[in-house]
Design a protein around this motif. Structure first.
Motif, PDB file in Angstrom:
ATOM      1  N   GLU A 157      10.134   3.879   2.384  1.00 62.39           N
ATOM      2  CA  GLU A 157       8.777   4.431   2.401  1.00 62.39           C
ATOM      3  C   GLU A 157       7.960   3.879   1.234  1.00 62.39           C
ATOM      4  OE1 GLU A 157       6.481   8.745   2.401  1.00 62.39           O
ATOM      5  OE2 GLU A 157       8.663   8.678   2.403  1.00 62.39           O
ATOM      6  N   HIS A 183       4.477   1.895   1.839  1.00 64.02           N
ATOM      7  CA  HIS A 183       3.224   2.548   1.452  1.00 64.02           C
ATOM      8  C   HIS A 183       2.919   2.388  -0.031  1.00 64.02           C
ATOM      9  CE1 HIS A 183       3.061   4.384   5.392  1.00 64.02           C
ATOM     10  NE2 HIS A 183       4.297   4.826   5.237  1.00 64.02           N
ATOM     11  N   SER A 200       0.637   0.767  -1.733  1.00 65.00           N
ATOM     12  CA  SER A 200      -0.774   0.929  -2.109  1.00 65.00           C
ATOM     13  C   SER A 200      -1.169   2.396  -2.157  1.00 65.00           C
ATOM     14  CB  SER A 200      -1.684   0.187  -1.134  1.00 65.00           C
ATOM     15  OG  SER A 200      -1.456  -1.195  -1.212  1.00 65.00           O
ATOM     16  N   ARG A 201      -0.725   3.171  -1.179  1.00 63.33           N
ATOM     17  CA  ARG A 201      -1.028   4.612  -1.159  1.00 63.33           C
ATOM     18  C   ARG A 201      -0.367   5.316  -2.334  1.00 63.33           C
ATOM     19  NH1 ARG A 201       0.181   5.825   5.169  1.00 63.33           N
ATOM     20  NH2 ARG A 201      -1.438   4.481   6.012  1.00 63.33           N
ATOM     21  N   LEU A 202       0.860   4.925  -2.636  1.00 67.19           N
ATOM     22  CA  LEU A 202       1.571   5.539  -3.758  1.00 67.19           C
ATOM     23  C   LEU A 202       0.872   5.232  -5.076  1.00 67.19           C
ATOM     24  CD1 LEU A 202       5.274   4.857  -2.739  1.00 67.19           C
ATOM     25  CD2 LEU A 202       3.986   6.984  -2.519  1.00 67.19           C
ATOM     26  N   ALA A 221      -2.278   4.728  -5.515  1.00 69.32           N
ATOM     27  CA  ALA A 221      -3.491   5.558  -5.572  1.00 69.32           C
ATOM     28  C   ALA A 221      -3.142   6.976  -6.012  1.00 69.32           C
ATOM     29  CB  ALA A 221      -4.184   5.568  -4.217  1.00 69.32           C
ATOM     30  N   ARG A 222      -2.031   7.501  -5.511  1.00 61.81           N
ATOM     31  CA  ARG A 222      -1.599   8.842  -5.918  1.00 61.81           C
ATOM     32  C   ARG A 222      -1.230   8.876  -7.390  1.00 61.81           C
ATOM     33  NH1 ARG A 222       2.755  10.400  -1.398  1.00 61.81           N
ATOM     34  NH2 ARG A 222       3.294  11.945  -2.973  1.00 61.81           N
TER      35      ARG A 222
END
Length: 77
Positions: free
Chosen positions: A8, A12, A14-16, A18-19
């Protein structure tokens, strides 16, 4: 703090990121065992300026009035 698996994380990233930029810490695990911790880089934190909300918030004189008994009871239990 969230725990995610390696697959995962790879899918993901890029999403991580951002978080993490938003202040969250993420643990990356392999087969359910924690392997790494993804945290923000300290140099990327925004600079806080004292007084930056001046003029945006208004506190009138009633703010300092004593609370009613019903509200005091709710806060104090």
């Amino acid at each position: 703090m969230s725990t995610i698996n390696v697959h995962e994380a790879k899918t993901h990233l890029s999403r991580l990121l951002a978080r993490v930029e938003a202040g969250e810490e993420i643990v990356i695990a392999r087969s359910g065992k924690p392997v790494a911790r993804l945290v923000g880089y300290p140099g990327n934190r925004p600079v806080r300026r004292f007084g930056s909300l001046r003029g945006h918030l208004i506190v009138d004189d009633t703010f300092f009035d004593p609370l009613p008994e019903s509200e005091l009871t709710a806060w104090e239990g």
